[in-house]
Design a protein around this motif. Structure first.
Motif, PDB file in Angstrom:
ATOM      1  N   TYR A   6       0.837  -1.193   0.000  1.00 37.96           N
ATOM      2  CA  TYR A   6       0.000   0.000   0.000  1.00 37.96           C
ATOM      3  C   TYR A   6       0.877   1.250   0.000  1.00 37.96           C
ATOM      4  O   TYR A   6       1.949   1.262   0.608  1.00 37.96           O
ATOM      5  CB  TYR A   6      -0.884   0.052   1.252  1.00 37.96           C
ATOM      6  N   VAL A   7       0.385   2.284  -0.658  1.00 37.31           N
ATOM      7  CA  VAL A   7       0.996   3.598  -0.512  1.00 37.31           C
ATOM      8  C   VAL A   7      -0.072   4.507   0.093  1.00 37.31           C
ATOM      9  O   VAL A   7      -1.206   4.552  -0.397  1.00 37.31           O
ATOM     10  CB  VAL A   7       1.527   4.163  -1.855  1.00 37.31           C
ATOM     11  N   VAL A   8       0.265   5.179   1.175  1.00 38.07           N
ATOM     12  CA  VAL A   8      -0.683   6.075   1.845  1.00 38.07           C
ATOM     13  C   VAL A   8      -0.161   7.498   1.704  1.00 38.07           C
ATOM     14  O   VAL A   8       0.950   7.821   2.142  1.00 38.07           O
ATOM     15  CB  VAL A   8      -0.856   5.710   3.336  1.00 38.07           C
ATOM     16  N   VAL A   9      -0.973   8.331   1.073  1.00 42.25           N
ATOM     17  CA  VAL A   9      -0.618   9.728   0.828  1.00 42.25           C
ATOM     18  C   VAL A   9      -1.319  10.593   1.877  1.00 42.25           C
ATOM     19  O   VAL A   9      -2.544  10.672   1.917  1.00 42.25           O
ATOM     20  CB  VAL A   9      -1.054  10.163  -0.591  1.00 42.25           C
ATOM     21  N   GLY A  10      -0.527  11.222   2.737  1.00 41.82           N
ATOM     22  CA  GLY A  10      -1.090  12.028   3.817  1.00 41.82           C
ATOM     23  C   GLY A  10      -1.010  11.264   5.122  1.00 41.82           C
ATOM     24  O   GLY A  10      -1.705  10.261   5.304  1.00 41.82           O
ATOM     25  N   LEU A  11      -0.146  11.709   6.023  1.00 42.32           N
ATOM     26  CA  LEU A  11       0.071  10.996   7.277  1.00 42.32           C
ATOM     27  C   LEU A  11      -0.440  11.773   8.486  1.00 42.32           C
ATOM     28  O   LEU A  11       0.167  11.800   9.552  1.00 42.32           O
ATOM     29  CB  LEU A  11       1.567  10.675   7.433  1.00 42.32           C
ATOM     30  N   GLY A  12      -1.590  12.422   8.286  1.00 44.72           N
ATOM     31  CA  GLY A  12      -2.281  13.051   9.419  1.00 44.72           C
ATOM     32  C   GLY A  12      -2.928  11.960  10.259  1.00 44.72           C
ATOM     33  O   GLY A  12      -2.595  10.783  10.139  1.00 44.72           O
ATOM     34  N   ARG A  13      -3.895  12.320  11.094  1.00 44.24           N
ATOM     35  CA  ARG A  13      -4.511  11.341  11.999  1.00 44.24           C
ATOM     36  C   ARG A  13      -5.134  10.168  11.246  1.00 44.24           C
ATOM     37  O   ARG A  13      -4.949   9.011  11.606  1.00 44.24           O
ATOM     38  CB  ARG A  13      -5.574  12.021  12.871  1.00 44.24           C
ATOM     39  N   PHE A  14      -5.886  10.478  10.191  1.00 46.11           N
ATOM     40  CA  PHE A  14      -6.571   9.438   9.425  1.00 46.11           C
ATOM     41  C   PHE A  14      -5.565   8.546   8.691  1.00 46.11           C
ATOM     42  O   PHE A  14      -5.616   7.317   8.784  1.00 46.11           O
ATOM     43  CB  PHE A  14      -7.541  10.092   8.433  1.00 46.11           C
ATOM     44  N   GLY A  15      -4.636   9.166   7.972  1.00 47.58           N
ATOM     45  CA  GLY A  15      -3.642   8.404   7.224  1.00 47.58           C
ATOM     46  C   GLY A  15      -2.741   7.582   8.129  1.00 47.58           C
ATOM     47  O   GLY A  15      -2.407   6.433   7.818  1.00 47.58           O
ATOM     48  N   ALA A  16      -2.346   8.152   9.266  1.00 52.60           N
ATOM     49  CA  ALA A  16      -1.491   7.439  10.221  1.00 52.60           C
ATOM     50  C   ALA A  16      -2.222   6.227  10.790  1.00 52.60           C
ATOM     51  O   ALA A  16      -1.641   5.145  10.933  1.00 52.60           O
ATOM     52  CB  ALA A  16      -1.063   8.382  11.343  1.00 52.60           C
ATOM     53  N   SER A  17      -3.494   6.415  11.121  1.00 49.80           N
ATOM     54  CA  SER A  17      -4.290   5.323  11.685  1.00 49.80           C
ATOM     55  C   SER A  17      -4.431   4.167  10.693  1.00 49.80           C
ATOM     56  O   SER A  17      -4.231   3.003  11.037  1.00 49.80           O
ATOM     57  CB  SER A  17      -5.672   5.851  12.076  1.00 49.80           C
ATOM     58  N   ILE A  18      -4.756   4.499   9.444  1.00 53.96           N
ATOM     59  CA  ILE A  18      -4.883   3.459   8.407  1.00 53.96           C
ATOM     60  C   ILE A  18      -3.546   2.751   8.195  1.00 53.96           C
ATOM     61  O   ILE A  18      -3.485   1.519   8.120  1.00 53.96           O
ATOM     62  CB  ILE A  18      -5.359   4.080   7.075  1.00 53.96           C
ATOM     63  N   VAL A  72      -3.921   4.888  -1.009  1.00 60.73           N
ATOM     64  CA  VAL A  72      -4.931   5.558  -0.182  1.00 60.73           C
ATOM     65  C   VAL A  72      -4.582   7.042  -0.123  1.00 60.73           C
ATOM     66  O   VAL A  72      -3.510   7.412   0.365  1.00 60.73           O
ATOM     67  CB  VAL A  72      -4.974   4.983   1.246  1.00 60.73           C
ATOM     68  N   VAL A  73      -5.479   7.881  -0.631  1.00 64.03           N
ATOM     69  CA  VAL A  73      -5.287   9.329  -0.558  1.00 64.03           C
ATOM     70  C   VAL A  73      -5.974   9.806   0.722  1.00 64.03           C
ATOM     71  O   VAL A  73      -7.195   9.887   0.787  1.00 64.03           O
ATOM     72  CB  VAL A  73      -5.856  10.053  -1.792  1.00 64.03           C
ATOM     73  N   ALA A  74      -5.167  10.080   1.744  1.00 66.47           N
ATOM     74  CA  ALA A  74      -5.708  10.425   3.063  1.00 66.47           C
ATOM     75  C   ALA A  74      -5.397  11.869   3.429  1.00 66.47           C
ATOM     76  O   ALA A  74      -5.299  12.204   4.609  1.00 66.47           O
ATOM     77  CB  ALA A  74      -5.132   9.469   4.108  1.00 66.47           C
ATOM     78  N   ILE A  75      -5.236  12.725   2.428  1.00 65.70           N
ATOM     79  CA  ILE A  75      -4.886  14.131   2.666  1.00 65.70           C
ATOM     80  C   ILE A  75      -5.985  14.799   3.481  1.00 65.70           C
ATOM     81  O   ILE A  75      -7.178  14.686   3.169  1.00 65.70           O
ATOM     82  CB  ILE A  75      -4.650  14.858   1.327  1.00 65.70           C
ATOM     83  N   GLY A  76      -5.568  15.507   4.529  1.00 68.47           N
ATOM     84  CA  GLY A  76      -6.508  16.006   5.516  1.00 68.47           C
ATOM     85  C   GLY A  76      -7.446  17.114   5.091  1.00 68.47           C
ATOM     86  O   GLY A  76      -8.653  16.928   5.064  1.00 68.47           O
ATOM     87  N   ASP A  77      -6.916  18.293   4.723  1.00 68.36           N
ATOM     88  CA  ASP A  77      -7.817  19.433   4.526  1.00 68.36           C
ATOM     89  C   ASP A  77      -7.548  20.205   3.238  1.00 68.36           C
ATOM     90  O   ASP A  77      -8.059  21.312   3.067  1.00 68.36           O
ATOM     91  CB  ASP A  77      -7.719  20.384   5.728  1.00 68.36           C
ATOM     92  N   ASP A  78      -6.777  19.645   2.351  1.00 68.11           N
ATOM     93  CA  ASP A  78      -6.448  20.324   1.091  1.00 68.11           C
ATOM     94  C   ASP A  78      -7.123  19.579  -0.063  1.00 68.11           C
ATOM     95  O   ASP A  78      -6.586  18.604  -0.593  1.00 68.11           O
ATOM     96  CB  ASP A  78      -4.927  20.355   0.911  1.00 68.11           C
ATOM     97  N   ILE A  79      -8.320  20.039  -0.425  1.00 61.39           N
ATOM     98  CA  ILE A  79      -9.112  19.343  -1.444  1.00 61.39           C
ATOM     99  C   ILE A  79      -8.387  19.321  -2.787  1.00 61.39           C
ATOM    100  O   ILE A  79      -8.386  18.311  -3.501  1.00 61.39           O
ATOM    101  CB  ILE A  79     -10.511  19.992  -1.589  1.00 61.39           C
TER     102      ILE A  79
END
Length: 220
Positions: A6-18, A72-79
């Motif tokens: 997996y590649v997870v883009v965005g390591l904020g709370r949601f991305g880190a948790s996943i 997984v695109v898990a970017i927090g607040d930048d649409i």
């Protein structure tokens, strides 16, 4: 057996948790974020971490993301960044792209771009918590489509010793018991003679109306 990558883009709370959960499940995870601090925090948990701009196609090419099984695109607040990252990942040919949406409109845009699955974590969690608060015996609630739901219901004391045949949710309400979670283990696809006991958890599938009726008339 080959591990899923997996590649997870965005390591904020949601991305880190996943990311952490995917690692716990035995997968390999590459975490990408522009924020060096976020990347440093996750470096000890993930297979690989990179400080990078996931909207830059050349950067993602150099990281070989096209060879990953899922992004997984898990970017927090930048649409805008979320949409651009999804476009690049789809263009590079990643097999499956999942993206977090911040709003219904954002989700519609992602779907039109061909994202394989759009997730609304705040909305979905809000719905689940509301249902749990409304029904004390409802332990979990997952909407699998506009009409169908899977619910996990705690068996009250007064139903102790009854069989699935005696409960008969399919004939009476149209919903089905697909599993019973007992202290001794999980019974998948229980038969008519399987018995429920107090504090067992029944996993029910049906329409929202069917499950609400079963919960209010049988469980409460």
């Amino acid at each position: 057996m080959k591990k899923t990558q997996y590649v997870v883009v965005g390591l904020g709370r949601f991305g880190a948790s996943i990311s952490k959960e995917l690692i716990k499940l035995g997968n390999e995870v590459l975490g990408i974020d522009r924020d060096e601090e976020a990347v440093d925090e996750m470096s000890q948990f993930l297979t690989h971490t990179v400080v990078a701009d996931a909207t830059d196609e050349d950067v993602l090419k150099s990281l070989g993301v096209r060879n990953f099984d899922c992004a997984v695109v898990a970017i927090g607040d930048d649409i805008q960044s979320s949409i651009l990252a999804a476009i690049v990942l789809k263009d590079l040919g990643v097999k499956k792209v999942v993206a977090k949406a911040l709003s219904e409109l954002h989700g519609k845009v992602l779907q039109k771009l061909g994202v394989d699955r759009v997730i609304y974590p705040e909305r979905d969690m809000g719905i689940r918590v509301a249902h749990q608060l409304n029904s004390p015996n409802l332990l979990d609630y997952i909407e699998i489509s506009k009409d169908y739901t899977i619910a996990e219901l705690s068996v009250p004391k007064r139903l102790c010793g009854l069989t699935i045949r005696e409960l008969d949710p399919r004939a009476k309400f149209g919903c089905s018991v697909v599993a019973i979670n007992k202290q001794t283990g999980v019974i998948i696809a229980p038969t008519a003679t399987d018995v429920v006991n107090e504090n067992d958890m029944m996993v029910i599938i049906g329409t929202n109306v069917q499950i609400d009726k079963f919960e209010s008339e049988v469980i409460r």
